[in-house]
Scaffold this motif. Structure first.
Motif, PDB file in Angstrom:
ATOM      1  N   ASN A  49       0.822  -1.251  -0.167  1.00  0.00           N
ATOM      2  CA  ASN A  49       0.016   0.045  -0.103  1.00  0.00           C
ATOM      3  C   ASN A  49       0.892   1.317  -0.069  1.00  0.00           C
ATOM      4  OD1 ASN A  49      -2.536  -1.356   0.394  1.00  0.00           O
ATOM      5  ND2 ASN A  49      -1.992  -1.802   2.456  1.00  0.00           N
ATOM      6  N   ILE A  50       2.198   0.963  -0.069  1.00  0.00           N
ATOM      7  CA  ILE A  50       3.009   2.271   0.077  1.00  0.00           C
ATOM      8  C   ILE A  50       3.871   2.608  -1.207  1.00  0.00           C
ATOM      9  CG2 ILE A  50       5.133   3.082   1.343  1.00  0.00           C
ATOM     10  CD1 ILE A  50       4.216   0.966   3.722  1.00  0.00           C
ATOM     11  N   GLU A  51       3.784   3.816  -1.489  1.00  0.00           N
ATOM     12  CA  GLU A  51       4.057   4.012  -2.948  1.00  0.00           C
ATOM     13  C   GLU A  51       5.764   3.774  -3.057  1.00  0.00           C
ATOM     14  OE1 GLU A  51       4.171   7.897  -5.820  1.00  0.00           O
ATOM     15  OE2 GLU A  51       3.765   8.143  -3.711  1.00  0.00           O
ATOM     16  N   GLY A  52       6.528   4.126  -2.050  1.00  0.00           N
ATOM     17  CA  GLY A  52       8.069   3.842  -2.044  1.00  0.00           C
ATOM     18  C   GLY A  52       8.285   2.326  -2.091  1.00  0.00           C
ATOM     19  N   GLU A  53       7.577   1.662  -1.344  1.00  0.00           N
ATOM     20  CA  GLU A  53       7.998   0.032  -1.603  1.00  0.00           C
ATOM     21  C   GLU A  53       7.825  -0.257  -2.771  1.00  0.00           C
ATOM     22  OE1 GLU A  53       5.829  -1.753   1.671  1.00  0.00           O
ATOM     23  OE2 GLU A  53       7.172  -0.986   3.256  1.00  0.00           O
ATOM     24  N   ILE A  58      10.096  -2.197  -7.932  1.00  0.00           N
ATOM     25  CA  ILE A  58      10.233  -2.125  -9.459  1.00  0.00           C
ATOM     26  C   ILE A  58      11.876  -1.953  -9.804  1.00  0.00           C
ATOM     27  CG2 ILE A  58       9.992  -0.579 -11.445  1.00  0.00           C
ATOM     28  CD1 ILE A  58       7.157   0.026 -10.126  1.00  0.00           C
ATOM     29  N   GLN A  59      12.610  -1.138  -8.996  1.00  0.00           N
ATOM     30  CA  GLN A  59      13.899  -0.948  -9.281  1.00  0.00           C
ATOM     31  C   GLN A  59      14.759  -2.322  -8.838  1.00  0.00           C
ATOM     32  OE1 GLN A  59      15.165   2.350  -6.761  1.00  0.00           O
ATOM     33  NE2 GLN A  59      14.166   3.963  -8.148  1.00  0.00           N
ATOM     34  N   GLU A  60      14.307  -2.967  -7.716  1.00  0.00           N
ATOM     35  CA  GLU A  60      15.183  -4.299  -7.393  1.00  0.00           C
ATOM     36  C   GLU A  60      14.932  -5.463  -8.629  1.00  0.00           C
ATOM     37  OE1 GLU A  60      14.010  -7.828  -4.576  1.00  0.00           O
ATOM     38  OE2 GLU A  60      13.555  -6.035  -3.788  1.00  0.00           O
ATOM     39  N   LEU A  70       2.240  -4.966 -13.728  1.00  0.00           N
ATOM     40  CA  LEU A  70       1.989  -4.043 -12.650  1.00  0.00           C
ATOM     41  C   LEU A  70       0.584  -3.430 -12.460  1.00  0.00           C
ATOM     42  CD1 LEU A  70       3.012  -1.919 -10.598  1.00  0.00           C
ATOM     43  CD2 LEU A  70       3.706  -0.556 -12.677  1.00  0.00           C
ATOM     44  N   ASN A  71       0.019  -3.691 -11.529  1.00  0.00           N
ATOM     45  CA  ASN A  71      -1.322  -3.178 -11.105  1.00  0.00           C
ATOM     46  C   ASN A  71      -1.083  -2.027  -9.967  1.00  0.00           C
ATOM     47  OD1 ASN A  71      -3.945  -2.223 -10.276  1.00  0.00           O
ATOM     48  ND2 ASN A  71      -4.749  -4.194 -10.538  1.00  0.00           N
ATOM     49  N   ALA A  72      -0.632  -0.824 -10.434  1.00  0.00           N
ATOM     50  CA  ALA A  72      -0.508   0.510  -9.596  1.00  0.00           C
ATOM     51  C   ALA A  72      -1.687   0.940  -8.727  1.00  0.00           C
ATOM     52  CB  ALA A  72       0.515   1.280 -10.031  1.00  0.00           C
ATOM     53  N   ALA A  73      -2.819   0.100  -9.215  1.00  0.00           N
ATOM     54  CA  ALA A  73      -4.183   0.861  -8.550  1.00  0.00           C
ATOM     55  C   ALA A  73      -4.246   2.364  -8.496  1.00  0.00           C
ATOM     56  CB  ALA A  73      -4.313   0.021  -7.248  1.00  0.00           C
ATOM     57  N   ALA A  74      -4.555   2.906  -7.595  1.00  0.00           N
ATOM     58  CA  ALA A  74      -4.947   4.295  -7.271  1.00  0.00           C
ATOM     59  C   ALA A  74      -3.623   5.094  -7.813  1.00  0.00           C
ATOM     60  CB  ALA A  74      -5.314   4.680  -6.098  1.00  0.00           C
ATOM     61  N   TYR A  75      -2.293   4.489  -7.608  1.00  0.00           N
ATOM     62  CA  TYR A  75      -1.145   5.128  -7.767  1.00  0.00           C
ATOM     63  C   TYR A  75      -0.938   5.437  -9.377  1.00  0.00           C
ATOM     64  CZ  TYR A  75       0.596   4.874  -2.837  1.00  0.00           C
ATOM     65  OH  TYR A  75       0.574   4.904  -1.569  1.00  0.00           O
ATOM     66  N   THR A  76      -1.616   4.609 -10.104  1.00  0.00           N
ATOM     67  CA  THR A  76      -1.694   4.766 -11.632  1.00  0.00           C
ATOM     68  C   THR A  76      -2.030   6.113 -11.990  1.00  0.00           C
ATOM     69  OG1 THR A  76      -2.237   2.367 -11.796  1.00  0.00           O
ATOM     70  CG2 THR A  76      -2.652   4.035 -13.876  1.00  0.00           C
ATOM     71  N   ASP A  84       8.400   7.181 -13.452  1.00  0.00           N
ATOM     72  CA  ASP A  84       9.472   7.289 -13.522  1.00  0.00           C
ATOM     73  C   ASP A  84      10.609   6.082 -13.282  1.00  0.00           C
ATOM     74  OD1 ASP A  84       9.324  10.018 -14.371  1.00  0.00           O
ATOM     75  OD2 ASP A  84      10.096  10.747 -12.330  1.00  0.00           O
ATOM     76  N   ALA A  85       9.965   5.236 -12.362  1.00  0.00           N
ATOM     77  CA  ALA A  85      10.598   3.920 -12.207  1.00  0.00           C
ATOM     78  C   ALA A  85      10.565   2.814 -13.137  1.00  0.00           C
ATOM     79  CB  ALA A  85      10.137   3.410 -10.588  1.00  0.00           C
ATOM     80  N   VAL A  86       9.275   2.938 -13.681  1.00  0.00           N
ATOM     81  CA  VAL A  86       9.118   2.084 -14.653  1.00  0.00           C
ATOM     82  C   VAL A  86       9.820   2.422 -16.185  1.00  0.00           C
ATOM     83  CG1 VAL A  86       7.113   1.184 -16.429  1.00  0.00           C
ATOM     84  CG2 VAL A  86       6.588   1.198 -14.077  1.00  0.00           C
ATOM     85  N   LYS A  87       9.997   3.811 -16.194  1.00  0.00           N
ATOM     86  CA  LYS A  87      10.701   4.206 -17.149  1.00  0.00           C
ATOM     87  C   LYS A  87      12.350   4.094 -17.259  1.00  0.00           C
ATOM     88  CE  LYS A  87      11.358   8.493 -20.024  1.00  0.00           C
ATOM     89  NZ  LYS A  87      10.945   9.898 -20.106  1.00  0.00           N
TER      90      LYS A  87
END
Length: 137
Positions: A49-53, A58-60, A70-76, A84-87
């Motif tokens: 539920n935490i954006e930073g996690e 994604i980076q890991e 990826l289903n980022a849900a509301a963060y989409t 930016d992480a995906v990019k």
């Protein structure tokens, strides 16, 4: 082949949350079905539920896995950081949504993530994840 499903906020409540939109099956039960159906794929799962996690995960995995679903849900609709992480990574990403986001509130019609992904699957319920998985195969 190594694929990870990354789910964002409130998707830990699948099976309980708004069953008229999301159905009554928990994601863990669905994930076990996917693993059984695709035994030849190394399939991992992460939810937060935490954006930073989500960004950290994604980076890991973004340089060592063959694909990310990826289903980022509301963060989409709000997270430039996840976009930016995906990019920034080399692993291809498929953006997935259980519901048809275009049939819902107007703010859900925009995705910051979509311009950075290989493809988008929207509105096929939990089957959206399987369709994304099949696209990598």
């Amino acid at each position: 082949m190594k694929i990870i499903i990354i789910n964002g906020p409130n998707l830990n409540l699948l099976g309980k949350r708004e069953p008229e939109i999301y159905g009554s099956q928990t994601f863990e039960d669905y994930f076990n079905e996917l693993r059984s159906k695709f035994k030849h794929v190394e399939l991992d799962y992460f939810q937060s539920n935490i954006e930073g996690e989500l960004i950290d995960k994604i980076q890991e995995v973004g340089f060592s896995y063959d694909g990310i679903i990826l289903n980022a849900a509301a963060y989409t609709h709000t997270s430039v950081g996840i976009a930016d992480a995906v990019k920034a990574i080399s692993t291809p990403v498929i953006e997935v949504h259980i519901s048809n986001t275009f049939a819902r509130e107007e703010f859900r019609h925009h995705s910051f993530i979509s311009p950075n992904v290989k493809g988008i699957i929207i509105g096929f319920g939990m089957k959206s994840y399987e369709l994304a998985l099949q696209s990598f195969l």
